[in-house]
Write an enzyme that holds these catalytic residues in place. Structure first.
Site, PDB file in Angstrom:
ATOM      1  N   GLU A 132      -0.461  -0.650   5.962  1.00 45.78           N
ATOM      2  CA  GLU A 132      -1.708  -1.348   6.298  1.00 45.78           C
ATOM      3  C   GLU A 132      -1.500  -2.831   6.566  1.00 45.78           C
ATOM      4  OE1 GLU A 132      -1.433  -1.572   1.800  1.00 45.78           O
ATOM      5  OE2 GLU A 132      -1.045  -0.061   3.344  1.00 45.78           O
ATOM      6  N   HIS A 153       0.289   7.076  -2.120  1.00 43.40           N
ATOM      7  CA  HIS A 153      -0.990   7.401  -2.739  1.00 43.40           C
ATOM      8  C   HIS A 153      -1.143   8.907  -2.949  1.00 43.40           C
ATOM      9  CE1 HIS A 153      -1.745   3.225  -1.246  1.00 43.40           C
ATOM     10  NE2 HIS A 153      -2.138   3.151  -2.496  1.00 43.40           N
ATOM     11  N   ASP A 162      -6.146   0.987  -2.430  1.00 43.49           N
ATOM     12  CA  ASP A 162      -5.886  -0.459  -2.354  1.00 43.49           C
ATOM     13  C   ASP A 162      -6.008  -1.000  -0.942  1.00 43.49           C
ATOM     14  OD1 ASP A 162      -3.641   0.749  -1.396  1.00 43.49           O
ATOM     15  OD2 ASP A 162      -2.241  -0.189  -2.796  1.00 43.49           O
ATOM     16  N   GLU A 252      -7.922   3.579  -8.166  1.00 43.28           N
ATOM     17  CA  GLU A 252      -6.473   3.812  -8.198  1.00 43.28           C
ATOM     18  C   GLU A 252      -5.926   3.568  -9.604  1.00 43.28           C
ATOM     19  OE1 GLU A 252      -2.437   2.446  -5.792  1.00 43.28           O
ATOM     20  OE2 GLU A 252      -4.410   1.767  -5.143  1.00 43.28           O
TER      21      GLU A 252
END
Length: 272
Positions: A132, A153, A162, A252
């Site tokens: 990202e 993830h 996140d 998370e």
């Protein structure tokens, strides 16, 4: 005011250089070679972006990796994917470690969005760890052997919280974005261009020169113009991250806590 000399040599995992036109290149690396993501890098990238955002002399930022990959590996002594729920890797305790990681995750995204000038993401190979930070840039180009994935993830049993839960559905569309995160699929360069993740694909040995061409063209513009243009282009993202990032980070964290290997008194189950 922050100056380049204040942070140029501050980081072990980031090489920084800037030319006379004001084009700053931020190159991720590990010991000068391919960047292998680590808890140290997680801290350093966000801190670096903060300094970059406050340096008035930056006109364009190029963000790239080193060698054969952007980021496709995590630094661990284990042969398999690291278990982020394993308290042994955190110091001094699991709770302390994650309490540090949580704000770092916010800084990583927030400081990226606080950079005041156009950013060019140069994806020089596979990007499966924190991709990202590359695709959030204003212009994204990649090598022809690149693929995108979100490995740390869902494939690792962690909530994709996140920032990936925001940026991937934003780029890919809601349904495809959720599919991408839930399945851990790899999107290769040709399809990435078709889907709008990247705008240009080329051989890796031509990639940096193309990034410099794009940056040089932008750097010809007035620096005030560049700052206001960046602000306009990312305002919608800023709003979405401000609204949705905190929930994602804490979800998370909760998923890490849910079955983390924490010491318990004999005969006691905290879930009873």
């Amino acid at each position: 005011m922050i100056e380049f000399k204040d942070y140029q040599n501050r980081y072990d995992t980031i090489n920084l250089s800037r030319n006379e036109a004001g084009v700053l290149t931020m190159r991720l690396h590990t010991d000068g070679g391919k960047h292998i993501f680590s808890l140290q890098a997680h801290d350093e990238i966000g801190d670096c972006l903060m300094h970059v955002s406050r340096d008035w002399h930056n006109k364009v930022v190029i963000l790239t990796g080193t060698g054969e990959a952007f980021i496709d590996e995590f630094m661990t002594d284990e042969p398999d994917t690291p278990d982020f729920k394993d308290g042994a890797q955190y110091s001094p305790t699991f709770k302390d470690g994650w309490s540090k990681i949580l704000p770092e995750g916010r800084y990583l995204i927030q400081n990226h969005l606080d950079v005041q000038v156009p950013m060019i993401g140069v994806i020089n190979g596979p990007a499966s760890w924190h991709a990202e930070i590359g695709v959030m840039c204003d212009i994204v180009i990649c090598s022809d052997d690149t693929y995108f994935q979100d490995e740390p993830h869902v494939p690792s049993g962690m909530v994709p919280g996140d920032g990936v839960h925001i940026i991937w559905p934003e780029i890919l569309g809601v349904n495809r974005g959720r599919y991408f995160l839930l399945t851990g699929e790899k999107i290769y360069a040709k399809e990435a261009k078709q889907l709008g993740i990247v705008s240009e694909i080329m051989p890796r040995d031509q990639l940096q020169n193309r990034a410099k061409e794009l940056a040089a063209k932008l750097a010809e513009k007035d620096h005030i113009f560049l700052r206001h243009t960046r602000a306009v282009l990312i305002q919608d993202l800023r709003k979405k991250f401000a609204d949705l990032l905190p929930l994602g980070l804490h979800a998370e964290y909760a998923s890490a806590m849910a079955d983390a290997m924490l010491p318990r008194p004999d005969g006691v189950d905290w879930r009873d």
